[in-house]
Design a protein around this motif. Structure first.
Motif, PDB file in Angstrom:
ATOM      1  N   GLU A  56       0.843  -1.196   0.000  1.00  0.00           N
ATOM      2  CA  GLU A  56       0.000   0.000   0.000  1.00  0.00           C
ATOM      3  C   GLU A  56       0.881   1.249   0.000  1.00  0.00           C
ATOM      4  OE1 GLU A  56      -2.443   0.410   3.476  1.00  0.00           O
ATOM      5  OE2 GLU A  56      -3.613   2.031   2.597  1.00  0.00           O
TER       6      GLU A  56
ATOM      7  N   ASN B 176      -7.175  -7.057  -8.562  1.00  0.00           N
ATOM      8  CA  ASN B 176      -7.654  -6.061  -7.605  1.00  0.00           C
ATOM      9  C   ASN B 176      -6.772  -4.810  -7.609  1.00  0.00           C
ATOM     10  OD1 ASN B 176      -9.632  -7.834  -6.859  1.00  0.00           O
ATOM     11  ND2 ASN B 176      -8.758  -8.329  -4.863  1.00  0.00           N
ATOM     12  N   LYS B 177      -7.416  -3.670  -7.549  1.00  0.00           N
ATOM     13  CA  LYS B 177      -6.737  -2.400  -7.279  1.00  0.00           C
ATOM     14  C   LYS B 177      -7.494  -1.783  -6.100  1.00  0.00           C
ATOM     15  CE  LYS B 177      -7.352  -2.376 -11.383  1.00  0.00           C
ATOM     16  NZ  LYS B 177      -7.633  -3.438 -12.403  1.00  0.00           N
ATOM     17  N   THR B 178      -6.802  -1.553  -4.992  1.00  0.00           N
ATOM     18  CA  THR B 178      -7.485  -1.099  -3.782  1.00  0.00           C
ATOM     19  C   THR B 178      -7.236   0.392  -3.573  1.00  0.00           C
ATOM     20  OG1 THR B 178      -7.179  -3.289  -2.822  1.00  0.00           O
ATOM     21  CG2 THR B 178      -7.830  -1.525  -1.326  1.00  0.00           C
TER      22      THR B 178
ATOM     23  N   ARG C  71      -7.894   3.691  -1.177  1.00  0.00           N
ATOM     24  CA  ARG C  71      -8.252   3.974   0.218  1.00  0.00           C
ATOM     25  C   ARG C  71      -8.107   5.464   0.527  1.00  0.00           C
ATOM     26  NH1 ARG C  71      -4.960  -0.755   1.093  1.00  0.00           N
ATOM     27  NH2 ARG C  71      -6.245  -2.552   1.685  1.00  0.00           N
TER      28      ARG C  71
ATOM     29  N   ASP D 168     -12.444   2.301   1.281  1.00  0.00           N
ATOM     30  CA  ASP D 168     -11.581   1.130   1.120  1.00  0.00           C
ATOM     31  C   ASP D 168     -12.232   0.233   0.069  1.00  0.00           C
ATOM     32  OD1 ASP D 168      -9.908  -1.048   1.391  1.00  0.00           O
ATOM     33  OD2 ASP D 168     -10.117  -1.198   3.554  1.00  0.00           O
TER      34      ASP D 168
ATOM     35  N   VAL E  65     -12.217  -1.947  -3.599  1.00  0.00           N
ATOM     36  CA  VAL E  65     -11.459  -2.717  -4.583  1.00  0.00           C
ATOM     37  C   VAL E  65     -12.125  -2.551  -5.942  1.00  0.00           C
ATOM     38  CG1 VAL E  65     -10.755  -5.031  -5.305  1.00  0.00           C
ATOM     39  CG2 VAL E  65     -10.674  -4.390  -2.878  1.00  0.00           C
TER      40      VAL E  65
ATOM     41  N   GLN F 299     -16.448   0.187   2.369  1.00  0.00           N
ATOM     42  CA  GLN F 299     -16.318  -0.664   1.175  1.00  0.00           C
ATOM     43  C   GLN F 299     -17.419  -0.414   0.155  1.00  0.00           C
ATOM     44  OE1 GLN F 299     -15.937  -2.325   4.313  1.00  0.00           O
ATOM     45  NE2 GLN F 299     -13.716  -2.398   4.176  1.00  0.00           N
TER      46      GLN F 299
END
Lengths: 56, 167
Positions: free
Chosen positions: B40, B73-75, B77, B87, B89, B117
């Motif tokens: 991260e 996945n690309k997260t 935040r 947060d 994805v 989320q």
């Protein structure tokens, strides 16, 4: 173009994260972190391509 | 006792209303990207000066991201201190923008926000709210981060606006 060192720290949730050791300069035009350093692109530099410039 | 207008010999006297105007703390459209790491990575850090929110104030964050469409996945935040108030994805689309509101709960050391989320930060959600207990009477930080699942891809924070709504 200049670079800023990274610091790898661990948050209170136990997860590791990367952050710059100093604030980004105010004359930055683009910033890229490759996991080893932050590269700061400034006036006169050729800016990097990103997904925003390569996607149709 | 509420701050009411009163009728005087000179007419109605209206007490001054405290300023509650939003303050733009930070705004940028400088692209900040991460690639080549699965850790991260902080793409922006914004200082929230101590006491600026007030006990019933809020912070409003509007980030905009771009990234390649893929199954990976690309997260994305947005954190206040260590707590993620956004947060999400993303995978098979190429951009995202969100509205994140972090509110003090009649205390400078108690916050609440929308389900982190849940997509864009507005609308209905089956997920619970998020809470935190940061002392906003002293300086705190908003961080906007990206995290890849495939090092060869990238996430770009294309820009953000951070406002304080004093209260």
């Amino acid at each position: 173009m200049k670079t800023i060192a990274i610091v790898k720290a661990t948050g209170i949730d136990g997860d590791q994260y990367i952050s710059p050791v100093e604030p980004f300069p105010t004359d930055a035009l683009a910033i890229v972190c490759d996991g080893e350093k932050y590269t700061i692109y400034q006036a006169g530099d050729i800016l990097p391509e990103t997904s925003s410039t390569t996607e149709e | 006792m509420p701050n009411l207008a009163t009728l005087t010999a000179e007419g109605w006297s209206v007490p001054p209303i405290p300023s509650r105007r939003p303050i733009i703390l930070a705004q940028s459209a400088i692209a900040a990207s991460v690639t080549g790491t699965l850790v991260e990575t902080v793409l922006a850090t914004i200082n929230i000066p101590g006491g600026i929110m007030g006990a019933n104030g809020a912070i409003r964050v509007i980030p905009i991201w771009s990234y390649p469409s893929s199954a990976n996945n690309k997260t994305l935040r947005v954190k206040f201190g260590a707590t993620a108030f956004y947060d999400v994805v993303v995978t098979a689309n190429v951009s995202a923008q969100a509205l994140i509101v972090i509110r003090n709960r009649n205390s400078q050391a108690s916050q609440v926000g929308f389900a982190p989320q849940s997509g864009t930060g507005v609308g209905g959600s089956t997920s619970p709210i998020v809470t935190a207990a940061l002392d906003t009477s002293v300086d705190q930080y908003i961080t906007i981060t990206g995290q890849l699942a495939l090092a060869g891809e990238n996430i770009t924070l294309e820009g953000y606006t951070v406002e304080v709504l004093p209260g």
